[in-house]
Motif scaffolding. Structure first.
Motif, PDB file in Angstrom:
ATOM      1  N   GLY A 110       0.771  -1.241   0.000  1.00  0.00           N
ATOM      2  CA  GLY A 110       0.000   0.000   0.000  1.00  0.00           C
ATOM      3  C   GLY A 110       0.800   1.289   0.000  1.00  0.00           C
ATOM      4  N   GLN A 111       2.066   1.260  -0.426  1.00  0.00           N
ATOM      5  CA  GLN A 111       2.865   2.493  -0.401  1.00  0.00           C
ATOM      6  C   GLN A 111       2.284   3.582  -1.298  1.00  0.00           C
ATOM      7  OE1 GLN A 111       4.461  -0.550  -0.909  1.00  0.00           O
ATOM      8  NE2 GLN A 111       6.160  -0.731   0.532  1.00  0.00           N
ATOM      9  N   LEU A 112       1.563   3.194  -2.346  1.00  0.00           N
ATOM     10  CA  LEU A 112       0.927   4.181  -3.210  1.00  0.00           C
ATOM     11  C   LEU A 112      -0.018   5.073  -2.409  1.00  0.00           C
ATOM     12  CD1 LEU A 112       0.300   5.231  -6.108  1.00  0.00           C
ATOM     13  CD2 LEU A 112      -1.492   3.486  -6.225  1.00  0.00           C
ATOM     14  N   HIS A 113      -0.782   4.470  -1.504  1.00  0.00           N
ATOM     15  CA  HIS A 113      -1.730   5.244  -0.685  1.00  0.00           C
ATOM     16  C   HIS A 113      -0.984   6.110   0.328  1.00  0.00           C
ATOM     17  CE1 HIS A 113      -4.914   2.940  -2.529  1.00  0.00           C
ATOM     18  NE2 HIS A 113      -4.239   1.832  -2.243  1.00  0.00           N
ATOM     19  N   PHE A 114       0.181   5.637   0.779  1.00  0.00           N
ATOM     20  CA  PHE A 114       0.996   6.465   1.669  1.00  0.00           C
ATOM     21  C   PHE A 114       1.452   7.729   0.955  1.00  0.00           C
ATOM     22  CE2 PHE A 114       5.403   7.605   2.887  1.00  0.00           C
ATOM     23  CZ  PHE A 114       5.133   8.129   4.148  1.00  0.00           C
ATOM     24  N   LEU A 115       1.915   7.610  -0.286  1.00  0.00           N
ATOM     25  CA  LEU A 115       2.369   8.788  -1.025  1.00  0.00           C
ATOM     26  C   LEU A 115       1.229   9.782  -1.216  1.00  0.00           C
ATOM     27  CD1 LEU A 115       4.645   7.158  -3.759  1.00  0.00           C
ATOM     28  CD2 LEU A 115       5.365   8.362  -1.682  1.00  0.00           C
ATOM     29  N   ARG A 116       0.061   9.300  -1.548  1.00  0.00           N
ATOM     30  CA  ARG A 116      -1.085  10.188  -1.723  1.00  0.00           C
ATOM     31  C   ARG A 116      -1.488  10.839  -0.405  1.00  0.00           C
ATOM     32  NH1 ARG A 116      -4.343   6.073  -5.874  1.00  0.00           N
ATOM     33  NH2 ARG A 116      -2.945   6.454  -7.650  1.00  0.00           N
ATOM     34  N   ALA A 117      -1.418  10.057   0.676  1.00  0.00           N
ATOM     35  CA  ALA A 117      -1.714  10.622   1.993  1.00  0.00           C
ATOM     36  C   ALA A 117      -0.668  11.658   2.392  1.00  0.00           C
ATOM     37  CB  ALA A 117      -1.782   9.512   3.039  1.00  0.00           C
ATOM     38  N   GLY A 120       8.632  12.249   4.226  1.00  0.00           N
ATOM     39  CA  GLY A 120       8.411  10.805   4.203  1.00  0.00           C
ATOM     40  C   GLY A 120       9.652  10.034   3.820  1.00  0.00           C
ATOM     41  N   ILE A 121       9.721   8.801   4.303  1.00  0.00           N
ATOM     42  CA  ILE A 121      10.800   7.866   3.959  1.00  0.00           C
ATOM     43  C   ILE A 121      10.171   6.537   3.580  1.00  0.00           C
ATOM     44  CG2 ILE A 121      12.547   6.370   5.033  1.00  0.00           C
ATOM     45  CD1 ILE A 121      13.714   8.779   6.400  1.00  0.00           C
ATOM     46  N   LEU A 122      10.651   5.956   2.492  1.00  0.00           N
ATOM     47  CA  LEU A 122      10.300   4.581   2.135  1.00  0.00           C
ATOM     48  C   LEU A 122      11.568   3.751   2.150  1.00  0.00           C
ATOM     49  CD1 LEU A 122       7.943   6.348   0.709  1.00  0.00           C
ATOM     50  CD2 LEU A 122       7.485   4.233  -0.528  1.00  0.00           C
ATOM     51  N   ALA A 123      11.629   2.767   3.035  1.00  0.00           N
ATOM     52  CA  ALA A 123      12.791   1.882   3.159  1.00  0.00           C
ATOM     53  C   ALA A 123      12.405   0.501   2.663  1.00  0.00           C
ATOM     54  CB  ALA A 123      13.260   1.814   4.603  1.00  0.00           C
ATOM     55  N   GLY A 124      13.072   0.042   1.627  1.00  0.00           N
ATOM     56  CA  GLY A 124      12.782  -1.258   1.060  1.00  0.00           C
ATOM     57  C   GLY A 124      12.918  -1.216  -0.442  1.00  0.00           C
ATOM     58  N   ASP A 125      12.869  -2.391  -1.039  1.00  0.00           N
ATOM     59  CA  ASP A 125      12.951  -2.499  -2.489  1.00  0.00           C
ATOM     60  C   ASP A 125      11.901  -3.490  -2.947  1.00  0.00           C
ATOM     61  OD1 ASP A 125      13.824  -2.041  -5.032  1.00  0.00           O
ATOM     62  OD2 ASP A 125      15.885  -2.693  -4.701  1.00  0.00           O
ATOM     63  N   GLY A 126      11.640  -3.524  -4.248  1.00  0.00           N
ATOM     64  CA  GLY A 126      10.639  -4.443  -4.746  1.00  0.00           C
ATOM     65  C   GLY A 126      10.126  -4.024  -6.103  1.00  0.00           C
ATOM     66  N   PRO A 127       9.122  -4.740  -6.622  1.00  0.00           N
ATOM     67  CA  PRO A 127       8.655  -4.510  -7.997  1.00  0.00           C
ATOM     68  C   PRO A 127       8.009  -3.158  -8.233  1.00  0.00           C
ATOM     69  CG  PRO A 127       7.228  -6.071  -6.840  1.00  0.00           C
ATOM     70  CD  PRO A 127       8.425  -5.873  -5.979  1.00  0.00           C
ATOM     71  N   ASP A 128       7.537  -2.491  -7.176  1.00  0.00           N
ATOM     72  CA  ASP A 128       6.862  -1.205  -7.345  1.00  0.00           C
ATOM     73  C   ASP A 128       7.805  -0.009  -7.215  1.00  0.00           C
ATOM     74  OD1 ASP A 128       4.513  -2.498  -7.730  1.00  0.00           O
ATOM     75  OD2 ASP A 128       3.452  -1.622  -6.022  1.00  0.00           O
ATOM     76  N   ALA A 129       9.103  -0.233  -7.094  1.00  0.00           N
ATOM     77  CA  ALA A 129      10.030   0.877  -6.831  1.00  0.00           C
ATOM     78  C   ALA A 129       9.929   1.976  -7.886  1.00  0.00           C
ATOM     79  CB  ALA A 129      11.464   0.343  -6.741  1.00  0.00           C
ATOM     80  N   MET A 130       9.955   1.619  -9.161  1.00  0.00           N
ATOM     81  CA  MET A 130       9.935   2.615 -10.224  1.00  0.00           C
ATOM     82  C   MET A 130       8.608   3.355 -10.271  1.00  0.00           C
ATOM     83  SD  MET A 130      11.763   4.045 -12.528  1.00  0.00           S
ATOM     84  CE  MET A 130      13.095   2.856 -12.790  1.00  0.00           C
ATOM     85  N   GLY A 188       4.253  15.858  -6.757  1.00  0.00           N
ATOM     86  CA  GLY A 188       5.054  17.006  -6.335  1.00  0.00           C
ATOM     87  C   GLY A 188       5.790  16.780  -5.033  1.00  0.00           C
ATOM     88  N   LEU A 189       6.173  15.519  -4.773  1.00  0.00           N
ATOM     89  CA  LEU A 189       6.834  15.194  -3.509  1.00  0.00           C
ATOM     90  C   LEU A 189       8.355  15.148  -3.620  1.00  0.00           C
ATOM     91  CD1 LEU A 189       4.438  12.389  -2.199  1.00  0.00           C
ATOM     92  CD2 LEU A 189       4.665  14.713  -1.305  1.00  0.00           C
ATOM     93  N   ASN A 190       8.909  15.524  -4.753  1.00  0.00           N
ATOM     94  CA  ASN A 190      10.365  15.539  -4.886  1.00  0.00           C
ATOM     95  C   ASN A 190      10.991  16.405  -3.803  1.00  0.00           C
ATOM     96  OD1 ASN A 190      10.295  13.905  -7.108  1.00  0.00           O
ATOM     97  ND2 ASN A 190      10.522  15.543  -8.604  1.00  0.00           N
ATOM     98  N   GLY A 191      11.982  15.849  -3.108  1.00  0.00           N
ATOM     99  CA  GLY A 191      12.640  16.575  -2.034  1.00  0.00           C
ATOM    100  C   GLY A 191      11.986  16.390  -0.683  1.00  0.00           C
TER     101      GLY A 191
END
Length: 374
Positions: free
Chosen positions: A207-214, A227-237, A247-250
């Motif tokens: 559910g990281q997509l919903h975290f970014l939107r939140a 925010g920080i996302l720690a981990g890797d996987g198929p959804d990274a890109m 608009g969350l760059n930075g």
């Protein structure tokens, strides 16, 4: 009582949830109470991975199955040879591949077999097919260990009749030291920023997509939030692309896989679990052990760990607005974060210690081996 000798099968290269739980068991009493032989898998490479290195460092005996093809029927013959040469009196499996191997070994040898169920994902038709295969094989096990009551209730009837629940644990010794990295400094995060982080594999069910939107919504109300996302996987890109679109760059930082989780938790003010499905969330236990409040979705075994209004906040899954409200509420209230964090650590120390978990697992071993001898 004699020390059970157990062959433990697990196909993983990294210290994800299953691997971390097994290594924790070995380090926190398992090796003192039983004699495990941990069987890993290699696929055209030497059996040297993050997981096998951690197992060897624990002092446990290692063996390896050499897999030549994706579906290699020789794995069963290789595993049978390891079981016989090591003199194991019990089989243990983690994950669908090892469940299938141990089901064959159980039928060939008559040895008792304990199958651990950590949860399932559903990101593709192939993974969904593996889940069905799991459900078909698990009723053959002598005992099925579910890591939460919620997960156990998802088992089909045949496996549920053989089920016991042994929840995951968090080891205080892993989180009481000094972190090796200063992640806030590495990421250029201002000292006055409030940081919310997600720790785990970057895949749809997390559910990281919903975290970014939140996070994008929450930053409109609390600009100091990062925010920080720690981990890797198929959804990274795709998650990086979504962060740019929002608009969350930075203001959101992708760390990739971090071998030392303490560094991540020390960089956070709260941990967010936006999962769409969960078995027993190890990240929540680790966060609470680090005295961090947890904002999580009310799915799977999460409510068995996170207490709404006491150790954190629970919200519906896939609801970015409610997730943003909970994150903002904690970002605005340092005293509430401290109170939830303190209560969370107390709860883990009372209910989710690795020593207690190791004792329950070994007690199950002893019960099953005694029944065979009788």
């Amino acid at each position: 009582m004699s020390r059970p000798k157990v062959c433990v099968f697990l196909a993983t290269a990294t210290l994800g949830g299953m691997g971390k739980a097994l290594v924790q068991f070995l380090r926190t009493g398992g090796l003192d109470m039983c004699d495990p032989v941990v069987v890993a898998y290699s696929f055209g490479e030497p059996c040297e991975t993050e997981f096998t290195s951690a197992v060897r460092e624990s002092g446990a005996t290692m063996a390896c199955l050499h897999q030549r093809w994706r579906y290699d029927p020789t794995l069963v013959a290789q595993a049978l040879r390891i079981v016989r040469e090591s003199g194991c009196a019990m089989l243990e499996s983690h994950g669908y591949k090892s469940h299938v191997v141990c089901a064959c070994l159980h039928l060939l040898t008559g040895l008792p077999w304990v199958a651990f169920v950590h949860g399932w994902t559903a990101e593709s038709w192939k993974i969904r097919a593996y889940r069905v295969l799991d459900q078909l094989v698990l009723p053959l096990a002598t005992r099925v260990v579910a890591v939460s009551e919620s997960l156990g209730n998802q088992l089909w009837a045949g496996a549920r009749r053989r089920m016991v629940v042994i929840p995951n644990a968090a080891d205080p010794e892993e989180f009481d030291g000094t972190p090796g990295r200063n992640i806030r400094k590495e990421c250029g995060i201002p000292e006055d920023a409030v940081v919310a982080g997600v720790v785990g594999r970057l895949s749809p069910e997390k559910g990281q997509l919903h975290f970014l939107r939140a996070l994008a919504l929450a930053r409109g109300r609390q600009p100091a939030l990062q925010g920080i996302l720690a981990g890797d996987g198929p959804d990274a890109m795709s998650l990086r692309e979504e962060a740019r679109r929002l608009g969350l760059n930075g203001s959101v930082h992708f760390l990739g896989h971090v071998g030392e989780p303490l560094s991540v938790y020390r960089a956070l003010d709260m941990v967010v679990l936006p999962s769409l499905s969960e078995g027993m969330p190890l990240a929540a236990l680790e966060a609470m052990m680090c005295s961090l409040p947890v904002v999580a979705t009310r799915v799977g075994g999460v409510p068995e760990v996170v207490q709404d209004g006491r150790t954190g906040a629970l919200v519906p899954a896939a609801d970015a607005e409610r997730l943003a409200e909970a994150v903002t509420g904690l970002a605005d209230d340092p005293a509430l974060r401290a109170r939830y964090g303190e209560a969370g650590r107390e709860r883990v120390m009372e209910c989710f210690t690795p020593g207690r978990r190791a004792e329950r697992i070994v007690h199950l071993y002893q019960h099953l081996t005694s029944a065979v001898r009788a």
